[in-house]
Write a protein that holds these residues in place. Structure first.
Motif, PDB file in Angstrom:
ATOM      1  N   TYR A   1      -1.384  -3.279  -2.825  1.00 13.01           N
ATOM      2  CA  TYR A   1      -0.603  -3.881  -3.205  1.00 13.01           C
ATOM      3  C   TYR A   1       0.268  -5.015  -3.149  1.00 13.01           C
ATOM      4  O   TYR A   1      -0.195  -6.463  -3.123  1.00 13.01           O
ATOM      5  CB  TYR A   1      -0.223  -3.793  -5.161  1.00 13.01           C
ATOM      6  CG  TYR A   1      -1.659  -3.005  -5.183  1.00 13.01           C
ATOM      7  CD1 TYR A   1      -2.980  -3.237  -5.380  1.00 13.01           C
ATOM      8  CD2 TYR A   1      -1.536  -2.129  -6.657  1.00 13.01           C
ATOM      9  CE1 TYR A   1      -4.434  -3.072  -6.448  1.00 13.01           C
ATOM     10  CE2 TYR A   1      -2.835  -2.125  -7.116  1.00 13.01           C
ATOM     11  CZ  TYR A   1      -3.807  -2.352  -7.135  1.00 13.01           C
ATOM     12  OH  TYR A   1      -4.949  -2.124  -7.974  1.00 13.01           O
ATOM     13  N   ILE A   2       1.147  -4.276  -2.873  1.00 11.94           N
ATOM     14  CA  ILE A   2       2.371  -5.301  -2.297  1.00 11.94           C
ATOM     15  C   ILE A   2       1.878  -5.738  -1.063  1.00 11.94           C
ATOM     16  O   ILE A   2       2.313  -7.927  -1.034  1.00 11.94           O
ATOM     17  CB  ILE A   2       3.367  -4.082  -1.322  1.00 11.94           C
ATOM     18  CG1 ILE A   2       4.055  -2.973  -3.125  1.00 11.94           C
ATOM     19  CG2 ILE A   2       4.498  -4.694  -1.024  1.00 11.94           C
ATOM     20  CD1 ILE A   2       5.439  -1.827  -2.076  1.00 11.94           C
ATOM     21  N   ILE A   3       1.424  -5.940  -0.238  1.00 14.81           N
ATOM     22  CA  ILE A   3       1.192  -6.823   0.872  1.00 14.81           C
ATOM     23  C   ILE A   3       0.392  -7.537   0.183  1.00 14.81           C
ATOM     24  O   ILE A   3       0.092  -8.562   0.623  1.00 14.81           O
ATOM     25  CB  ILE A   3       0.182  -5.909   2.165  1.00 14.81           C
ATOM     26  CG1 ILE A   3       1.022  -4.985   3.093  1.00 14.81           C
ATOM     27  CG2 ILE A   3       0.080  -6.511   3.310  1.00 14.81           C
ATOM     28  CD1 ILE A   3       2.488  -5.157   3.712  1.00 14.81           C
ATOM     29  N   GLU A   4      -0.680  -7.797  -0.768  1.00 14.15           N
ATOM     30  CA  GLU A   4      -1.882  -8.525  -0.674  1.00 14.15           C
ATOM     31  C   GLU A   4      -0.371  -9.358  -1.846  1.00 14.15           C
ATOM     32  O   GLU A   4      -1.658 -10.594  -1.378  1.00 14.15           O
ATOM     33  CB  GLU A   4      -2.607  -8.119  -1.657  1.00 14.15           C
ATOM     34  CG  GLU A   4      -3.771  -8.565  -2.345  1.00 14.15           C
ATOM     35  CD  GLU A   4      -4.247  -8.976  -0.738  1.00 14.15           C
ATOM     36  OE1 GLU A   4      -6.055  -9.808  -0.669  1.00 14.15           O
ATOM     37  OE2 GLU A   4      -4.499  -8.290   0.392  1.00 14.15           O
ATOM     38  N   THR A   5      -0.104  -8.950  -2.415  1.00 13.77           N
ATOM     39  CA  THR A   5       0.816 -10.176  -3.057  1.00 13.77           C
ATOM     40  C   THR A   5       1.718 -10.959  -2.074  1.00 13.77           C
ATOM     41  O   THR A   5       1.405 -11.917  -2.617  1.00 13.77           O
ATOM     42  CB  THR A   5       1.962  -9.300  -3.896  1.00 13.77           C
ATOM     43  OG1 THR A   5       1.374  -8.353  -5.381  1.00 13.77           O
ATOM     44  CG2 THR A   5       3.032  -9.933  -4.403  1.00 13.77           C
ATOM     45  N   MET A   6       2.131 -10.636  -0.975  1.00 16.41           N
ATOM     46  CA  MET A   6       2.711 -11.170  -0.309  1.00 16.41           C
ATOM     47  C   MET A   6       1.821 -12.756  -0.112  1.00 16.41           C
ATOM     48  O   MET A   6       1.977 -13.583   0.281  1.00 16.41           O
ATOM     49  CB  MET A   6       3.197 -11.039   0.715  1.00 16.41           C
ATOM     50  CG  MET A   6       4.450  -9.976   0.158  1.00 16.41           C
ATOM     51  SD  MET A   6       5.973  -9.180   2.075  1.00 16.41           S
ATOM     52  CE  MET A   6       4.185  -7.619   1.899  1.00 16.41           C
ATOM     53  N   ILE A   7       0.807 -12.312   0.855  1.00 19.70           N
ATOM     54  CA  ILE A   7       0.350 -13.147   1.997  1.00 19.70           C
ATOM     55  C   ILE A   7      -0.835 -13.276   1.492  1.00 19.70           C
ATOM     56  O   ILE A   7      -1.567 -14.760   1.227  1.00 19.70           O
ATOM     57  CB  ILE A   7      -0.736 -11.628   2.603  1.00 19.70           C
ATOM     58  CG1 ILE A   7      -1.555 -10.995   2.346  1.00 19.70           C
ATOM     59  CG2 ILE A   7      -0.063 -11.872   3.925  1.00 19.70           C
ATOM     60  CD1 ILE A   7      -2.378  -9.956   3.790  1.00 19.70           C
ATOM     61  N   PHE A   8      -2.172 -13.284   0.280  1.00 17.83           N
ATOM     62  CA  PHE A   8      -2.525 -13.017  -0.863  1.00 17.83           C
ATOM     63  C   PHE A   8      -2.392 -14.323  -2.313  1.00 17.83           C
ATOM     64  O   PHE A   8      -2.411 -15.396  -2.463  1.00 17.83           O
ATOM     65  CB  PHE A   8      -3.851 -12.504  -1.218  1.00 17.83           C
ATOM     66  CG  PHE A   8      -4.490 -12.676  -2.042  1.00 17.83           C
ATOM     67  CD1 PHE A   8      -5.975 -13.674  -1.818  1.00 17.83           C
ATOM     68  CD2 PHE A   8      -5.005 -12.680  -3.819  1.00 17.83           C
ATOM     69  CE1 PHE A   8      -6.743 -14.178  -2.762  1.00 17.83           C
ATOM     70  CE2 PHE A   8      -5.273 -12.801  -4.433  1.00 17.83           C
ATOM     71  CZ  PHE A   8      -6.569 -13.524  -4.523  1.00 17.83           C
ATOM     72  N   ASN A   9      -1.721 -13.772  -2.783  1.00 12.58           N
ATOM     73  CA  ASN A   9      -0.806 -14.093  -4.218  1.00 12.58           C
ATOM     74  C   ASN A   9       0.386 -15.338  -3.587  1.00 12.58           C
ATOM     75  O   ASN A   9      -0.582 -16.705  -4.471  1.00 12.58           O
ATOM     76  CB  ASN A   9      -0.161 -13.467  -5.016  1.00 12.58           C
ATOM     77  CG  ASN A   9      -1.157 -12.466  -5.804  1.00 12.58           C
ATOM     78  OD1 ASN A   9      -0.901 -11.178  -5.669  1.00 12.58           O
ATOM     79  ND2 ASN A   9      -2.854 -12.745  -6.074  1.00 12.58           N
ATOM     80  N   PHE A  10       1.138 -14.942  -2.930  1.00 14.17           N
ATOM     81  CA  PHE A  10       2.193 -16.395  -2.592  1.00 14.17           C
ATOM     82  C   PHE A  10       1.553 -16.946  -1.606  1.00 14.17           C
ATOM     83  O   PHE A  10       1.739 -18.160  -1.534  1.00 14.17           O
ATOM     84  CB  PHE A  10       3.508 -15.860  -2.314  1.00 14.17           C
ATOM     85  CG  PHE A  10       3.906 -15.046  -3.989  1.00 14.17           C
ATOM     86  CD1 PHE A  10       4.446 -16.010  -4.417  1.00 14.17           C
ATOM     87  CD2 PHE A  10       3.827 -14.025  -4.279  1.00 14.17           C
ATOM     88  CE1 PHE A  10       5.339 -15.452  -5.868  1.00 14.17           C
ATOM     89  CE2 PHE A  10       4.523 -13.360  -5.901  1.00 14.17           C
ATOM     90  CZ  PHE A  10       5.105 -14.203  -6.521  1.00 14.17           C
ATOM     91  N   LEU A  11       1.718 -16.815  -0.294  1.00 12.73           N
ATOM     92  CA  LEU A  11       0.929 -17.474   0.700  1.00 12.73           C
ATOM     93  C   LEU A  11      -1.038 -17.980   0.858  1.00 12.73           C
ATOM     94  O   LEU A  11      -1.073 -18.615   1.861  1.00 12.73           O
ATOM     95  CB  LEU A  11       0.836 -16.737   1.963  1.00 12.73           C
ATOM     96  CG  LEU A  11       2.779 -15.972   1.932  1.00 12.73           C
ATOM     97  CD1 LEU A  11       3.206 -14.978   3.339  1.00 12.73           C
ATOM     98  CD2 LEU A  11       3.800 -17.355   2.247  1.00 12.73           C
ATOM     99  N   GLY A  12      -1.495 -17.507   0.088  1.00 11.43           N
ATOM    100  CA  GLY A  12      -2.474 -18.381  -0.350  1.00 11.43           C
ATOM    101  C   GLY A  12      -3.290 -18.146   1.278  1.00 11.43           C
ATOM    102  O   GLY A  12      -3.746 -18.893   1.920  1.00 11.43           O
ATOM    103  N   SER A  13      -3.765 -16.490   1.571  1.00  9.48           N
ATOM    104  CA  SER A  13      -4.564 -16.444   2.578  1.00  9.48           C
ATOM    105  C   SER A  13      -5.867 -16.672   3.705  1.00  9.48           C
ATOM    106  O   SER A  13      -6.487 -17.037   3.948  1.00  9.48           O
ATOM    107  CB  SER A  13      -3.863 -15.412   3.492  1.00  9.48           C
ATOM    108  OG  SER A  13      -4.241 -13.844   2.431  1.00  9.48           O
ATOM    109  N   TYR A  14      -6.194 -16.310   1.709  1.00  4.57           N
ATOM    110  CA  TYR A  14      -8.260 -15.975   2.133  1.00  4.57           C
ATOM    111  C   TYR A  14      -8.144 -16.087   0.129  1.00  4.57           C
ATOM    112  O   TYR A  14      -7.411 -15.748  -0.651  1.00  4.57           O
ATOM    113  CB  TYR A  14      -8.970 -14.853   2.613  1.00  4.57           C
ATOM    114  CG  TYR A  14      -7.769 -13.661   2.171  1.00  4.57           C
ATOM    115  CD1 TYR A  14      -7.737 -13.304   0.907  1.00  4.57           C
ATOM    116  CD2 TYR A  14      -7.604 -13.068   3.739  1.00  4.57           C
ATOM    117  CE1 TYR A  14      -7.113 -11.668   1.640  1.00  4.57           C
ATOM    118  CE2 TYR A  14      -6.105 -11.889   3.495  1.00  4.57           C
ATOM    119  CZ  TYR A  14      -6.583 -11.612   2.510  1.00  4.57           C
ATOM    120  OH  TYR A  14      -5.567 -10.214   2.343  1.00  4.57           O
ATOM    121  N   ASP A  15      -9.474 -16.225   0.536  1.00  3.63           N
ATOM    122  CA  ASP A  15     -10.182 -16.249  -1.403  1.00  3.63           C
ATOM    123  C   ASP A  15     -11.712 -15.404  -1.261  1.00  3.63           C
ATOM    124  O   ASP A  15     -12.287 -14.772  -0.439  1.00  3.63           O
ATOM    125  CB  ASP A  15     -11.165 -17.999  -2.065  1.00  3.63           C
ATOM    126  CG  ASP A  15      -9.659 -18.672  -2.171  1.00  3.63           C
ATOM    127  OD1 ASP A  15      -8.273 -17.942  -2.804  1.00  3.63           O
ATOM    128  OD2 ASP A  15      -9.364 -20.083  -1.812  1.00  3.63           O
TER     129      ASP A  15
END
Length: 288
Positions: free
Chosen positions: A45-59
């Protein structure tokens, strides 16, 4: 028809992950296995918060939640980070699988990701398949380290990190899933134009801070045990009122604020139990 096509693949992950997890639990029959699984969920969850939620890595595009595209994408992330990846990480660590298995499963998930890209149910922005492969090698390797920490309980940093990650996994899921399915609240800090992304990003910060508070409250040696519950409930209620007052929190249903206050009280009780169980070594059966 396209909705069914998209959701089929994600539900396939759900079912296969659930079956593997049931197999692990039946074989191991100890709380350490569950603790490791929750630890890996919390870390993911912490990793996903950074790369997905804030950095918009993928959808992700499971097409399950219709009212908000980012909420739908968040649910897709949930299938990955709360189910398939931590379940396999738990399998690898608890059955003491070697690095060949870690490489195999890393390649397996890279293959799934490639398939999802080809099926157009998953989209990269700046993310690449190579990042997934490298990240999973570290993720699965870290699971083996965490499992050793859980098998040999200690006070201090290791214990507190385990407790925080486990708390975060439960806190995040219980905080965000009702928002996705029941639209009970949303947050508008103004970080992103998309309301869904803005709301989930703030939710992540909320749960990370709340989880830390729950762990700290449990660690304090209270003379009168009931005070921690009163203070926790009052604190969460006040935080919610302040967020409403400054226009960040928008509470949409009558039970919303009550739910999060009672959730906080429940988590205090649960974290206290987990804290004690983490401190006690449990005999582990032979892996096979």
């Amino acid at each position: 028809m396209n909705d069914v096509h998209n959701s089929f693949w994600f539900f396939a992950l759900l079912i296969s992950s659930t079956l593997i997890f049931c197999f692990i639990i039946l074989k191991k029959r100890n709380t350490q296995t569950l603790f490791l699984y929750l630890t890996m969920v919390g870390y993911g969850y912490i990793i996903e918060t950074m790369i997905f939620n804030f950095l918009g890595s993928y959808d992700y595009k499971p097409n399950i939640i219709k009212h908000n595209a980012f909420y739908d994408s968040e649910l897709g992330a949930f299938f990955s980070n709360a189910l398939s990846l931590p379940v396999i990480a738990t399998l690898i660590a608890t059955f003491h699988l070697n690095w060949l298995w870690i490489v195999f499963f890393s390649g397996y998930f890279v293959g799934i990701e490639w398939l999802f890209l080809k099926l157009h149910i998953y989209t990269h922005h700046w993310w690449r398949l190579e990042y997934t492969g490298l990240g999973l090698l570290m993720y699965f390797g870290l699971a083996k380290i965490f499992y050793k920490w859980i098998l040999h309980p200690s006070i201090g940093f290791k214990h507190n990190l385990m407790l925080y990650l486990i708390t975060g996994s439960i806190s995040a899921s219980a905080h965000i899933l009702p928002m996705l399915f029941f639209m009970n609240r949303f947050y508008r800090p103004g970080w992103f134009e998309d309301v869904g992304r803005d709301s989930i990003a703030f939710s992540a910060i909320y749960y990370l801070c709340a989880s830390l508070i729950y762990c700290l409250i449990v660690k304090i040696n209270w003379k009168m045990k009931w005070i921690k519950y009163i203070l926790t409930g009052l604190f969460i209620y006040i935080v919610n009122q302040v967020l409403i007052k400054i226009g960040i929190l928008h509470s949409l249903v009558w039970w919303d604020q009550m739910y999060y206050v009672f959730l906080a009280l429940f988590l205090i009780m649960l974290v206290k139990i987990i804290d004690k169980r983490l401190s006690k070594p449990i005999l582990v059966k032979n892996p096979f």
